[in-house]
Design an enzyme around this catalytic site. Structure first.
Site, PDB file in Angstrom:
ATOM      1  N   LYS A   1       3.428   4.946   7.294  1.00  0.00           N
ATOM      2  CA  LYS A   1       3.549   3.497   7.123  1.00  0.00           C
ATOM      3  C   LYS A   1       3.890   2.872   8.474  1.00  0.00           C
ATOM      4  CE  LYS A   1       5.210   1.549   2.821  1.00  0.00           C
ATOM      5  NZ  LYS A   1       6.429   1.205   2.100  1.00  0.00           N
TER       6      LYS A   1
HETATM    7  C1  E4P Z   1       6.096  -0.687  -0.649  1.00  0.00           C
HETATM    8  O1  E4P Z   1       5.403  -0.029   0.080  1.00  0.00           O
HETATM    9  C2  E4P Z   1       7.305  -1.384  -0.195  1.00  0.00           C
HETATM   10  O2  E4P Z   1       8.123  -0.486   0.452  1.00  0.00           O
HETATM   11  C3  E4P Z   1       8.049  -1.980  -1.343  1.00  0.00           C
HETATM   12  O3  E4P Z   1       7.145  -2.301  -2.380  1.00  0.00           O
HETATM   13  C4  E4P Z   1       8.938  -3.129  -0.978  1.00  0.00           C
HETATM   14  O4  E4P Z   1       9.461  -3.692  -2.144  1.00  0.00           O
HETATM   15  P1  E4P Z   1      10.708  -4.696  -2.158  1.00  0.00           P
HETATM   16  O5  E4P Z   1      10.211  -6.035  -1.698  1.00  0.00           O
HETATM   17  O6  E4P Z   1      11.125  -4.726  -3.586  1.00  0.00           O
HETATM   18  O7  E4P Z   1      11.735  -4.127  -1.240  1.00  0.00           O
END
Ligand code: E4P
Length: 216
Positions: A85
């Site tokens: 990521k």
């Molecule tokens: C996904 O890849 C993200 O890490 C995640 O969905 C973030 O979600 P949040 O906005 O609830 O922290």
């Protein structure tokens, strides 16, 4: 549409995998911080990869391209399922380009505009993650972003897959499927909500009661 789970918690991942609907996992530094006390993050990521035979996103924390590439190479060495990521930024785009040329898959995260998604795809990201819940939290309609990204990727026949991220409720998942997003990454709590319907519960209860009256 593929279902990923958005967690680094192994119990939740195992439970979701046992339901038979799990195609991958996304983690981030915040989710790994919640697993404090359960061992080194690399060991947790490895266990996740051994549990789910699909893409497992693990995020870099460097903010310069060179540092991101180095961290990404270390993460990718952990297991073949790892997808790195990379946060959306100028340095992030540079890193995505380099990693693509090295055959390392990336998920460009923290996408909040359609053009950010297009740029990440052009740089060679395998996945992009538009964050719908955080947009909703800021009084923008998060799913409008997903609709735009789906249209843009269709217009230019881009192979980059769209992961609907920051999912907060079942409606986000339903809309993602209607729009034709490739993947939704869903917290465990919302996966459980997706299974349930009050009329299903009432129906099961009634069938069980009536079964008692059947001659056996
Ligand atoms: C996904 O890849 C993200 O890490 C995640 O969905 C973030 O979600 P949040 O906005 O609830 O922290």
């Amino acid at each position: 549409m593929k279902f990923f789970i958005d967690t680094a918690n192994l119990d939740e991942i195992k439970e979701a995998a046992s339901i038979g609907i799990l195609d991958g996992v996304t983690t981030n530094p915040t989710l790994l911080a919640k697993e404090k006390g359960k061992g080194d993050f690399r060991a947790i990521l490895k266990k996740i990869c051994e549990t789910v035979d699909g893409p497992v996103s693990a995020e870099v924390v460097a903010t310069d391209a060179e540092g991101m590439v180095k961290e990404a190479e270390d993460l990718a060495r952990l297991h073949k399922n790892i997808v790195v990521k990379i946060p959306m930024s100028k340095e992030g785009l540079k890193a995505i380009k380099i990693l693509d040329s090295k055959g390392i898959r990336t998920n460009c995260t923290l996408i909040f505009s359609p053009i950010q998604a297009l740029m990440a795809a052009k740089a060679g990201a395998s996945f992009v993650s538009p964050f719908v819940g955080r947009l909703d939290d800021a009084s923008h309609i998060g799913m409008d972003l997903v609709q735009d990204v789906v249209s843009i990727f269709e217009n230019y026949e881009l192979a980059t897959e769209i992961i609907v991220a920051s999912v907060r409720n079942p409606l986000h998942v339903v809309e993602a499927a209607v729009m034709g997003a490739d993947i939704a990454t869903i917290p465990f709590r919302v996966i459980e909500q997706l299974i349930k319907h009050p009329l299903t519960d009432v129906g099961i209860k009634r069938f069980l009661e009536d079964w008692k009256k059947v001659e056996k």
